[in-house]
Design a protein around this motif. Sequence first.
Motif, short mmCIF file in Angstrom:
data_model
loop_
_atom_site.label_atom_id
_atom_site.label_comp_id
_atom_site.label_asym_id
_atom_site.label_seq_id
_atom_site.Cartn_x
_atom_site.Cartn_y
_atom_site.Cartn_z
N GLN A 187 0.85 -1.19 0.00
CA GLN A 187 0.00 0.00 0.00
C GLN A 187 0.88 1.24 0.00
OE1 GLN A 187 -0.58 -2.27 2.91
NE2 GLN A 187 -1.60 -3.52 1.36
N LEU A 188 0.43 2.25 -0.73
CA LEU A 188 1.17 3.50 -0.84
C LEU A 188 0.27 4.67 -0.48
CD1 LEU A 188 2.79 2.85 -4.36
CD2 LEU A 188 3.73 2.26 -2.12
N VAL A 189 0.79 5.60 0.31
CA VAL A 189 0.03 6.78 0.68
C VAL A 189 0.91 8.02 0.52
CG1 VAL A 189 -1.26 7.98 2.48
CG2 VAL A 189 -1.39 5.48 2.32
N GLU A 190 0.48 8.92 -0.35
CA GLU A 190 1.24 10.16 -0.59
C GLU A 190 0.77 11.27 0.36
OE1 GLU A 190 0.25 8.45 -4.78
OE2 GLU A 190 -0.79 8.77 -2.87
N SER A 191 1.68 12.19 0.63
CA SER A 191 1.34 13.38 1.40
C SER A 191 2.34 14.47 1.05
CB SER A 191 1.38 13.09 2.91
OG SER A 191 2.68 12.69 3.31
N GLY A 192 2.02 15.70 1.48
CA GLY A 192 2.95 16.80 1.28
C GLY A 192 2.59 17.77 0.18
#
Length: 127
Positions: free
Chosen positions: A3-8
């Motif tokens: 699983q991948l979760v982007e932020s920023g």
Amino acid sequence: QVQLVESGGGLVQAGGSLRLSCATAGRTSGIYAMAWFRQAPGKEREFVAAIRSIGTTTYADSVKGRFTISRDNARNTVFLQMNSLKPEDTAVFYCAARLTPSTSIYLSTDRADYSTWGRGTQVTVSS
């Protein structure tokens, strides 16, 4: 499963900087390479940067010298440091993982080679 979760992501003025993060979870030991892609409104999703598990990197010509991809293996996180941002960098940025190894010495820039994707994070650069 990975699983991948982007932020920023966010809004920044031209010339400014942002750092995107991609947190990975699941069977991260199976990740061969990680990449960032972006998609602007009405355009195809395009390659930005990639990094292999051993640390080699590659960049799109449009971001060379301005963006830097890196990884923190202890935190299972990949970063994209973006400096000197331009309005044309405005897009949704996606993190992607390649799980299948390759015999090529070159990192793939083809989105078809990346099987796992995050939901994306919006980057908007105002002029």
